[in-house]
Design a protein around this motif. Structure first.
Motif, PDB file in Angstrom:
ATOM      1  N   SER A   1       0.817  -1.206   0.000  1.00  0.00           N
ATOM      2  CA  SER A   1       0.000   0.000   0.000  1.00  0.00           C
ATOM      3  C   SER A   1       0.854   1.260   0.000  1.00  0.00           C
ATOM      4  O   SER A   1       2.037   1.232   0.356  1.00  0.00           O
ATOM      5  CB  SER A   1      -0.923   0.007   1.221  1.00  0.00           C
TER       6      SER A   1
ATOM      7  N   MET B   1      -1.680   1.251   6.350  1.00  0.00           N
ATOM      8  CA  MET B   1      -3.078   1.446   6.707  1.00  0.00           C
ATOM      9  C   MET B   1      -3.313   1.142   8.181  1.00  0.00           C
ATOM     10  O   MET B   1      -2.777   0.168   8.726  1.00  0.00           O
ATOM     11  CB  MET B   1      -3.971   0.553   5.844  1.00  0.00           C
TER      12      MET B   1
ATOM     13  N   THR C   1      -4.840   6.118   6.338  1.00  0.00           N
ATOM     14  CA  THR C   1      -3.516   5.688   5.893  1.00  0.00           C
ATOM     15  C   THR C   1      -2.460   6.660   6.410  1.00  0.00           C
ATOM     16  O   THR C   1      -2.568   7.870   6.177  1.00  0.00           O
ATOM     17  CB  THR C   1      -3.436   5.612   4.359  1.00  0.00           C
TER      18      THR C   1
ATOM     19  N   LYS D   1      -9.759   7.957   5.347  1.00  0.00           N
ATOM     20  CA  LYS D   1     -10.386   6.867   4.607  1.00  0.00           C
ATOM     21  C   LYS D   1     -11.519   7.391   3.711  1.00  0.00           C
ATOM     22  O   LYS D   1     -12.218   8.341   4.058  1.00  0.00           O
ATOM     23  CB  LYS D   1     -10.950   5.817   5.566  1.00  0.00           C
TER      24      LYS D   1
ATOM     25  N   ASP E   1       1.096  -2.987   6.028  1.00  0.00           N
ATOM     26  CA  ASP E   1       1.712  -2.384   4.845  1.00  0.00           C
ATOM     27  C   ASP E   1       1.501  -3.183   3.566  1.00  0.00           C
ATOM     28  O   ASP E   1       1.867  -2.741   2.484  1.00  0.00           O
ATOM     29  CB  ASP E   1       3.212  -2.172   5.069  1.00  0.00           C
ATOM     30  N   SER E   2       0.922  -4.374   3.647  1.00  0.00           N
ATOM     31  CA  SER E   2       0.767  -5.182   2.434  1.00  0.00           C
ATOM     32  C   SER E   2      -0.352  -6.190   2.621  1.00  0.00           C
ATOM     33  O   SER E   2      -0.813  -6.432   3.741  1.00  0.00           O
ATOM     34  CB  SER E   2       2.070  -5.914   2.096  1.00  0.00           C
ATOM     35  N   THR E   3      -0.780  -6.779   1.511  1.00  0.00           N
ATOM     36  CA  THR E   3      -1.786  -7.835   1.554  1.00  0.00           C
ATOM     37  C   THR E   3      -1.529  -8.795   0.404  1.00  0.00           C
ATOM     38  O   THR E   3      -0.846  -8.446  -0.565  1.00  0.00           O
ATOM     39  CB  THR E   3      -3.211  -7.248   1.461  1.00  0.00           C
TER      40      THR E   3
ATOM     41  N   THR F   1      -9.351  -4.704  -1.088  1.00  0.00           N
ATOM     42  CA  THR F   1      -9.578  -3.970   0.157  1.00  0.00           C
ATOM     43  C   THR F   1      -8.831  -4.653   1.302  1.00  0.00           C
ATOM     44  O   THR F   1      -8.457  -5.823   1.206  1.00  0.00           O
ATOM     45  CB  THR F   1     -11.071  -3.906   0.502  1.00  0.00           C
ATOM     46  N   ASP F   2      -8.641  -3.907   2.373  1.00  0.00           N
ATOM     47  CA  ASP F   2      -8.021  -4.477   3.563  1.00  0.00           C
ATOM     48  C   ASP F   2      -8.996  -5.437   4.232  1.00  0.00           C
ATOM     49  O   ASP F   2     -10.188  -5.145   4.371  1.00  0.00           O
ATOM     50  CB  ASP F   2      -7.628  -3.366   4.539  1.00  0.00           C
TER      51      ASP F   2
ATOM     52  N   ILE G   1      -7.322  -0.435  -0.680  1.00  0.00           N
ATOM     53  CA  ILE G   1      -5.898  -0.236  -0.442  1.00  0.00           C
ATOM     54  C   ILE G   1      -5.346   0.754  -1.458  1.00  0.00           C
ATOM     55  O   ILE G   1      -5.538   0.603  -2.670  1.00  0.00           O
ATOM     56  CB  ILE G   1      -5.140  -1.578  -0.542  1.00  0.00           C
ATOM     57  N   ASN G   2      -4.677   1.790  -0.954  1.00  0.00           N
ATOM     58  CA  ASN G   2      -4.015   2.757  -1.829  1.00  0.00           C
ATOM     59  C   ASN G   2      -2.737   2.126  -2.360  1.00  0.00           C
ATOM     60  O   ASN G   2      -1.776   1.942  -1.619  1.00  0.00           O
ATOM     61  CB  ASN G   2      -3.705   4.038  -1.065  1.00  0.00           C
TER      62      ASN G   2
ATOM     63  N   ASN H   1      -5.394  -0.369  -8.933  1.00  0.00           N
ATOM     64  CA  ASN H   1      -6.316  -1.116  -8.075  1.00  0.00           C
ATOM     65  C   ASN H   1      -7.626  -0.343  -8.076  1.00  0.00           C
ATOM     66  O   ASN H   1      -7.735   0.702  -7.451  1.00  0.00           O
ATOM     67  CB  ASN H   1      -5.744  -1.235  -6.657  1.00  0.00           C
TER      68      ASN H   1
END
Length: 445
Positions: free
Chosen positions: A123, A127, A155, A191, A220-222, A246-247, A254-255, A297
């Motif tokens: 991201s 987040m 974020t 948000k 920080d990631s997914t 999305t988170d 997610i940005n 995204n």
């Protein structure tokens, strides 16, 4: 009956006719998109499934040309060349009731996907996925971030003017400034908005973790498993998932900072049930011959470019992409993987088309009716998102969401929307010039 009485009677009948008989056609016309696209050489179908005596009250004027005897509910040829057409719908051929624009675009061909892919996203910033109280050395509870107005889904972009990208970086900066007894100048993105806000937060020593904290959990990631929708060989562009990432905790988009897609193998299936979505159980496998970046995204899916042509294909033949006006309710097929990396074809039904659902990425309602697929998955499951939908030999969309209370049904995104988002199909084909158009008026009556 004299002329005046006859005129009043005609007006009265017209009012009754308009108020009752034409209420549904007017409502349907209002719901038609103001801007539609068709591939060059294709036709537009304005059928609204009403009795002929109602539809025949509406006529079309296309780019100043009135096709002979063309009424609502008929199909008309459109421009043979690229460009924009102005379409005007008129009641009784006289009263204008709706104006629309039709863009004639190049036919785009893509290779349909269906491959299982691993998706990894980093991201922009980190987040906020949780908040927790800090218990200091005296046993007192604090949450300075909550007191400063930080919300779940926000974020964190910068600390003391320095961009932050990882959880470990944030943790180290907070602890360092806490040891120096200095407040943190923190920049957040709120948000669901583009608004940035700044706040100062003083770290507090946490007796449990034995370091300074501000009372936040961040990510920080997914990563997850999905399905590729299409590959465009000429540009090496691809589209996948069909929906925004999305988170998992906050459900906030997610940005995207960076990301990549790799091959994946499906090693198991957890069946979906009413109220409990199922999922594909997969592992990332770099040797599956798929690798590429993620540059977007969006509500219509994730997009980027592949490093090389994918090897695992259901068919090597590129097929046309259908515009929204080409899609119709009825039978269709999806391509997806249920085991290992084997792409299979399954039958579905397109039950409803939603041309105005682009903002949510929901362009159609589909129903799984393939007995084999239902027996193995129970319907639409997580990881199936992005599975291409094929109708009449054209890519019409991708599977996206499942109806929680009916796993056999769900939403799909339109392929046209995905192509525009991927920049495979240009948004503006050409400047409007009347001489570019070849409107055919020889419609049979």
């Amino acid at each position: 009956m004299d002329f005046r009485k006859k005129k009043v009677l005609v007006l009265l009948l017209a009012v009754i006719f308009l108020g009752l008989g034409l209420q549904l056609p007017f409502q349907t016309l209002r719901n038609m998109p103001l801007h539609q696209h068709v591939s060059v050489g294709d036709s537009i179908d304005y059928d609204i499934n009403l009795p002929e005596f109602l539809t025949n009250q509406f006529e079309f004027n296309i780019d100043g040309v009135k096709p002979s005897c063309f009424h609502l509910g008929q199909t008309t040829p459109v421009a043979a060349k690229l460009g924009d057409l102005k379409v005007e719908v008129r009641l009784f051929g006289i009263i204008p009731v709706r104006q629309m624009m039709v863009s004639v675009v190049p036919e785009i061909r893509v290779i349909p996907g269906g491959q299982a892919i691993g998706v990894m996203v980093d991201s922009e910033g980190v987040m906020v996925v949780g908040r927790s109280a800090i218990i200091d050395e005296k046993g007192e509870r604090h949450n300075p971030a909550a007191e400063a107005g930080v919300e779940l889904g926000d974020t964190l972009i910068k600390i003391n003017g320095q961009k932050v990208e990882t959880e470990s970086q944030v943790r180290a900066l907070i602890d360092k400034m806490g040891q120096l007894k200095k407040p943190l100048s923190m920049e957040f993105k709120r948000k669901n908005t583009k608004e940035h806000y700044h706040t100062k937060i003083s770290p507090i020593y946490c007796n449990e973790t034995q370091r300074y904290r501000v009372g936040l959990f961040v990510r920080d990631s997914t990563a997850g498993v999905g399905t590729m929708t299409f590959y465009h060989p000429e540009s090496r562009s691809y589209g996948a998932l069909g929906h925004i990432i999305t988170d998992i905790d906050t459900c906030q988009p997610i940005n995207l900072n960076s990301g990549k897609v790799v091959g994946a193998r499906i090693e198991g299936i957890r069946m979906g049930k009413k109220g409990q979505p199922g999922e594909k159980l997969g592992v990332f496998r770099a040797e599956e011959q798929i690798s590429g970046n993620i540059t977007k995204n969006t509500n219509c899916g994730i997009f980027g470019k592949l490093d090389k042509d994918p090897k695992n294909l259901y068919s090597k033949t590129a097929i046309p992409v259908a515009m929204a006006s080409d899609i119709k309710e009825g039978p269709a097929e999806i391509y997806t993987v249920l085991k290992d990396n084997k792409i299979e074809k399954f039958s579905i039904e397109i039950q409803e088309i939603i041309p105005n659902g682009k903002d949510e990425g929901k362009g159609m309602i589909i129903k799984i009716n393939d007995s084999k697929l239902l027996a193995k998955t129970g319907g639409i499951i997580q990881g199936m998102s992005g599975s291409p939908i094929i109708q009449d030999g054209k890519l019409v969309g991708a599977v996206t969401h499942v109806f929680v209370n009916d796993p056999s049904r769900g939403y799909g995104v339109l392929a046209e929307w995905m192509l525009y988002t991927a920049n495979v199909l240009p948004k503006h084909v050409s400047k409007r010039k009347n001489e570019q158009f070849d409107v055919r008026t020889n419609v049979a009556c």
